[in-house]
Design a protein around this motif. Structure first.
Motif, PDB file in Angstrom:
ATOM      1  N   GLY A  11       0.731  -1.349   0.054  1.00 45.29           N
ATOM      2  CA  GLY A  11       0.024   0.052  -0.119  1.00 45.29           C
ATOM      3  C   GLY A  11       0.757   1.447  -0.050  1.00 45.29           C
ATOM      4  O   GLY A  11       0.363   2.103  -0.756  1.00 45.29           O
ATOM      5  N   PHE A  12       1.886   1.288   0.761  1.00 46.40           N
ATOM      6  CA  PHE A  12       2.521   2.575   0.834  1.00 46.40           C
ATOM      7  C   PHE A  12       3.377   2.779  -0.422  1.00 46.40           C
ATOM      8  O   PHE A  12       3.593   3.804  -1.006  1.00 46.40           O
ATOM      9  CB  PHE A  12       3.696   2.307   2.112  1.00 46.40           C
ATOM     10  CG  PHE A  12       4.976   3.279   1.941  1.00 46.40           C
ATOM     11  CD1 PHE A  12       4.492   4.623   2.377  1.00 46.40           C
ATOM     12  CD2 PHE A  12       5.986   3.214   1.570  1.00 46.40           C
ATOM     13  CE1 PHE A  12       5.511   5.306   2.301  1.00 46.40           C
ATOM     14  CE2 PHE A  12       7.144   4.305   1.638  1.00 46.40           C
ATOM     15  CZ  PHE A  12       6.605   5.414   2.013  1.00 46.40           C
ATOM     16  N   LEU A  13       3.852   1.699  -1.075  1.00 52.03           N
ATOM     17  CA  LEU A  13       4.642   1.637  -2.350  1.00 52.03           C
ATOM     18  C   LEU A  13       3.714   1.948  -3.504  1.00 52.03           C
ATOM     19  O   LEU A  13       4.044   3.039  -4.295  1.00 52.03           O
ATOM     20  CB  LEU A  13       5.447   0.382  -2.430  1.00 52.03           C
ATOM     21  CG  LEU A  13       6.612  -0.070  -1.929  1.00 52.03           C
ATOM     22  CD1 LEU A  13       6.935  -1.378  -2.324  1.00 52.03           C
ATOM     23  CD2 LEU A  13       7.631   0.802  -1.771  1.00 52.03           C
ATOM     24  N   ALA A  14       2.591   1.495  -3.530  1.00 46.87           N
ATOM     25  CA  ALA A  14       1.626   1.843  -4.409  1.00 46.87           C
ATOM     26  C   ALA A  14       1.181   3.532  -4.331  1.00 46.87           C
ATOM     27  O   ALA A  14       0.979   4.043  -5.352  1.00 46.87           O
ATOM     28  CB  ALA A  14       0.365   1.056  -4.556  1.00 46.87           C
ATOM     29  N   GLY A  15       0.826   3.747  -3.057  1.00 45.28           N
ATOM     30  CA  GLY A  15       0.550   5.132  -2.806  1.00 45.28           C
ATOM     31  C   GLY A  15       1.602   5.984  -3.276  1.00 45.28           C
ATOM     32  O   GLY A  15       1.428   7.189  -3.864  1.00 45.28           O
ATOM     33  N   LEU A  16       2.965   5.573  -3.124  1.00 43.50           N
ATOM     34  CA  LEU A  16       4.067   6.610  -3.446  1.00 43.50           C
ATOM     35  C   LEU A  16       4.215   6.742  -4.918  1.00 43.50           C
ATOM     36  O   LEU A  16       4.307   7.792  -5.314  1.00 43.50           O
ATOM     37  CB  LEU A  16       5.426   5.861  -2.790  1.00 43.50           C
ATOM     38  CG  LEU A  16       6.577   6.761  -2.744  1.00 43.50           C
ATOM     39  CD1 LEU A  16       6.641   7.999  -1.802  1.00 43.50           C
ATOM     40  CD2 LEU A  16       7.847   5.811  -2.495  1.00 43.50           C
ATOM     41  N   GLY A  30       2.722  12.513   3.445  1.00 42.68           N
ATOM     42  CA  GLY A  30       3.281  12.002   4.778  1.00 42.68           C
ATOM     43  C   GLY A  30       3.181  10.515   4.552  1.00 42.68           C
ATOM     44  O   GLY A  30       2.524   9.847   3.610  1.00 42.68           O
ATOM     45  N   CYS A  31       3.842   9.719   5.324  1.00 43.77           N
ATOM     46  CA  CYS A  31       3.978   8.247   5.539  1.00 43.77           C
ATOM     47  C   CYS A  31       2.655   7.584   5.603  1.00 43.77           C
ATOM     48  O   CYS A  31       2.001   6.516   4.969  1.00 43.77           O
ATOM     49  CB  CYS A  31       4.848   7.585   6.307  1.00 43.77           C
ATOM     50  SG  CYS A  31       6.602   7.979   5.901  1.00 43.77           S
ATOM     51  N   LEU A  32       1.504   7.961   6.525  1.00 47.77           N
ATOM     52  CA  LEU A  32       0.438   7.399   6.896  1.00 47.77           C
ATOM     53  C   LEU A  32      -0.638   7.596   5.703  1.00 47.77           C
ATOM     54  O   LEU A  32      -1.114   6.678   5.309  1.00 47.77           O
ATOM     55  CB  LEU A  32      -0.130   7.941   8.045  1.00 47.77           C
ATOM     56  CG  LEU A  32      -1.382   7.411   8.644  1.00 47.77           C
ATOM     57  CD1 LEU A  32      -1.095   6.006   9.046  1.00 47.77           C
ATOM     58  CD2 LEU A  32      -1.851   8.119   9.898  1.00 47.77           C
ATOM     59  N   ALA A  33      -0.667   8.947   5.503  1.00 45.76           N
ATOM     60  CA  ALA A  33      -1.457   9.149   4.053  1.00 45.76           C
ATOM     61  C   ALA A  33      -1.276   8.562   2.763  1.00 45.76           C
ATOM     62  O   ALA A  33      -2.218   7.866   2.330  1.00 45.76           O
ATOM     63  CB  ALA A  33      -1.693  10.570   3.931  1.00 45.76           C
ATOM     64  N   VAL A  39      -3.505   1.366   0.044  1.00 40.81           N
ATOM     65  CA  VAL A  39      -4.498   0.504   0.635  1.00 40.81           C
ATOM     66  C   VAL A  39      -5.841   0.606   0.149  1.00 40.81           C
ATOM     67  O   VAL A  39      -6.589  -0.350  -0.460  1.00 40.81           O
ATOM     68  CB  VAL A  39      -4.409   0.329   2.218  1.00 40.81           C
ATOM     69  CG1 VAL A  39      -5.453  -0.670   2.566  1.00 40.81           C
ATOM     70  CG2 VAL A  39      -2.845  -0.221   2.552  1.00 40.81           C
ATOM     71  N   ILE A  40      -6.215   2.005   0.005  1.00 45.95           N
ATOM     72  CA  ILE A  40      -7.597   2.164  -0.468  1.00 45.95           C
ATOM     73  C   ILE A  40      -7.626   1.971  -1.944  1.00 45.95           C
ATOM     74  O   ILE A  40      -8.700   1.462  -2.498  1.00 45.95           O
ATOM     75  CB  ILE A  40      -8.251   3.638   0.071  1.00 45.95           C
ATOM     76  CG1 ILE A  40      -8.495   3.688   1.528  1.00 45.95           C
ATOM     77  CG2 ILE A  40      -9.284   4.123  -0.663  1.00 45.95           C
ATOM     78  CD1 ILE A  40      -8.660   5.110   2.061  1.00 45.95           C
ATOM     79  N   GLY A  41      -6.612   2.397  -2.483  1.00 50.56           N
ATOM     80  CA  GLY A  41      -6.454   2.299  -3.850  1.00 50.56           C
ATOM     81  C   GLY A  41      -6.681   0.871  -4.508  1.00 50.56           C
ATOM     82  O   GLY A  41      -7.271   0.452  -5.337  1.00 50.56           O
ATOM     83  N   ALA A  42      -6.063  -0.053  -3.625  1.00 55.42           N
ATOM     84  CA  ALA A  42      -5.970  -1.410  -4.094  1.00 55.42           C
ATOM     85  C   ALA A  42      -7.504  -1.771  -3.720  1.00 55.42           C
ATOM     86  O   ALA A  42      -8.175  -2.694  -4.748  1.00 55.42           O
ATOM     87  CB  ALA A  42      -5.020  -2.335  -2.936  1.00 55.42           C
TER      88      ALA A  42
END
Length: 85
Positions: A11-16, A30-33, A39-42
């Motif tokens: 999730g972090f990598l996909a969001g990044l 930010g890391c959490l966002a 995760v929401i995107g997945a």
């Protein structure tokens, strides 16, 4: 990586990656966002893929699907906030 830690890392990598492609200083950061975005995107792309017949029932989106879903979430975020942070 079926564990929760795996979900968070992907999730972090996909969001990044999604934030790199949809670069806008008003996007949440930010890391959490970024992790929540991925995760929401997945979840969004898994649901969308199942509705379109791309994924079987119970199948999950891969990394690319997670990135695309995160980009969809960012587009929705921009539409809701009207470009303000």
């Amino acid at each position: 990586m079926g564990s929760w830690i795996g979900v968070l890392v992907i999730g972090f990598l996909a969001g990044l990656v999604a934030r790199l492609f949809a670069r806008d200083p008003k996007n949440p950061s930010g890391c959490l966002a970024t992790t929540v975005l991925g995760v929401i995107g997945a979840a969004v792309f898994t649901w969308l893929g199942q509705q379109l017949g791309l994924y079987a029932e119970g199948a999950r989106a891969g990394f690319l699907g997670s990135v695309l879903g995160a980009m969809i979430v960012l587009a929705i975020w921009q539409a809701i906030t009207g470009g303000r942070s």
